[in-house]
Every structure is written in structure tokens, then in C-alpha cells.
Motif scaffolding. Structure first.
Motif, short mmCIF file in Angstrom:
data_model
loop_
_atom_site.label_atom_id
_atom_site.label_comp_id
_atom_site.label_asym_id
_atom_site.label_seq_id
_atom_site.Cartn_x
_atom_site.Cartn_y
_atom_site.Cartn_z
N LEU A 2 44.29 -8.74 39.47
CA LEU A 2 44.58 -7.96 40.50
C LEU A 2 43.44 -7.44 40.94
O LEU A 2 42.96 -6.92 40.16
CB LEU A 2 45.91 -7.08 41.09
CG LEU A 2 47.13 -7.78 40.59
CD1 LEU A 2 48.14 -7.33 40.27
CD2 LEU A 2 47.25 -8.91 42.40
N ASP A 3 43.30 -6.57 42.18
CA ASP A 3 41.46 -6.00 42.75
C ASP A 3 42.46 -4.67 42.52
O ASP A 3 41.34 -3.83 42.16
CB ASP A 3 41.55 -6.53 44.07
CG ASP A 3 40.38 -6.24 44.36
OD1 ASP A 3 39.43 -6.19 43.90
OD2 ASP A 3 40.15 -6.20 45.67
N LYS A 4 43.37 -4.29 42.89
CA LYS A 4 44.26 -2.47 41.85
C LYS A 4 45.53 -3.11 42.36
O LYS A 4 46.18 -3.42 42.86
CB LYS A 4 43.82 -2.10 44.19
CG LYS A 4 44.35 -0.76 43.94
CD LYS A 4 43.69 -0.14 45.16
CE LYS A 4 44.28 1.37 44.91
NZ LYS A 4 43.84 1.99 46.42
N ILE A 5 45.53 -1.98 41.47
CA ILE A 5 47.04 -2.16 40.91
C ILE A 5 47.99 -1.00 41.12
O ILE A 5 47.47 0.35 40.76
CB ILE A 5 47.41 -2.51 39.16
CG1 ILE A 5 46.66 -3.97 38.86
CG2 ILE A 5 48.62 -2.48 38.87
CD1 ILE A 5 45.90 -4.19 37.16
N GLU A 6 49.03 -1.27 41.67
CA GLU A 6 49.94 -0.29 42.62
C GLU A 6 50.96 0.24 41.49
O GLU A 6 51.50 1.44 42.26
CB GLU A 6 50.26 -0.43 43.78
CG GLU A 6 49.33 -0.77 45.02
CD GLU A 6 48.53 0.00 44.56
OE1 GLU A 6 49.14 1.23 44.95
OE2 GLU A 6 47.03 0.45 45.72
N VAL A 7 51.09 -0.27 40.67
CA VAL A 7 52.25 0.03 39.76
C VAL A 7 51.94 0.32 38.08
O VAL A 7 51.28 -0.36 37.79
CB VAL A 7 53.53 -0.84 39.45
CG1 VAL A 7 53.93 -1.18 40.82
CG2 VAL A 7 53.00 -2.20 39.41
N ASN A 8 52.76 1.51 37.10
CA ASN A 8 52.52 1.11 36.55
C ASN A 8 53.42 0.69 35.53
O ASN A 8 54.47 0.19 35.63
CB ASN A 8 52.92 2.98 35.39
CG ASN A 8 51.17 3.26 36.25
OD1 ASN A 8 50.39 3.45 36.28
ND2 ASN A 8 51.35 4.62 37.11
N MET A 9 53.04 0.69 33.79
CA MET A 9 53.90 -0.49 32.78
C MET A 9 55.16 0.47 32.85
O MET A 9 55.49 2.43 32.47
CB MET A 9 53.45 0.24 31.54
CG MET A 9 54.41 -0.56 30.56
SD MET A 9 53.66 -0.90 28.69
CE MET A 9 52.57 -1.38 29.10
N TYR A 10 56.59 -0.27 32.65
CA TYR A 10 57.72 0.51 33.00
C TYR A 10 58.87 1.38 34.00
O TYR A 10 59.39 2.40 34.20
CB TYR A 10 58.19 1.60 31.59
CG TYR A 10 57.80 1.17 30.32
CD1 TYR A 10 58.64 0.01 29.69
CD2 TYR A 10 56.57 1.52 29.71
CE1 TYR A 10 57.94 -0.03 28.62
CE2 TYR A 10 56.47 1.12 28.04
CZ TYR A 10 56.94 0.19 27.84
OH TYR A 10 56.77 -0.10 26.92
N ASP A 11 57.87 1.20 35.03
CA ASP A 11 57.67 1.16 36.63
C ASP A 11 58.94 0.24 36.84
O ASP A 11 59.18 -0.93 36.80
CB ASP A 11 57.22 1.34 37.41
CG ASP A 11 56.27 2.27 37.99
OD1 ASP A 11 56.22 3.67 37.33
OD2 ASP A 11 54.78 2.09 38.59
N HIS A 12 60.42 1.08 37.62
CA HIS A 12 61.25 -0.17 38.52
C HIS A 12 60.95 -0.01 39.80
O HIS A 12 60.40 1.51 40.45
CB HIS A 12 62.16 0.93 37.90
CG HIS A 12 63.52 -0.10 38.84
ND1 HIS A 12 64.68 0.36 40.55
CD2 HIS A 12 64.26 -0.94 38.10
CE1 HIS A 12 65.39 -0.46 40.40
NE2 HIS A 12 65.06 -1.00 39.22
#
Length: 53
Positions: A2-12
Motif C-alpha cells: 500500500l502507498d498509504k495505510i489508513e488503519v492500525n493494528m486491532y482497528d475494527h
């Protein structure tokens, strides 16, 4: 990939939620996306941990 990630680990997240922006493949003129789930060094079948409607 991915060029840009919009979520974090454990995000629902819900259906339709933006998770990131794909990397552009300049040769093909389109984006590239690869999706995989791993725990430790083993790949996990997504249907075992995600529900699909």
C-alpha cells in the motif's frame, strides 16, 4: 504494497471503510494490491477469522 495505510493494528472496520491507497504500477498504469493474513510465520485463511456477507 500500500502507498498509504489508513488503519492500525486491532482497528475494527466496517464494510466500505478506507484501509489504504494502492501503490501505482507505472508500467501497467493501474494500482497493485496484495492481501494476506499471517500469525507468526504462518498464513491464515481469511475466512477463518473474518466474516463475509
Amino acid at each position: 504494497m500500500l502507498d498509504k495505510i489508513e488503519v492500525n493494528m486491532y482497528d475494527h472496520i466496517q464494510a466500505g471503510h478506507l484501509i489504504g491507497t494502492v501503490t501505482t504500477n507505472t508500467e501497467a498504469g493501474k494500482g497493485m494490491f496484495y492481501f494476506a493474513l499471517k500469525k507468526d510465520d504462518l498464513y491464515i485463511n481469511p475466512t477463518e477469522v473474518l466474516s463475509f456477507d
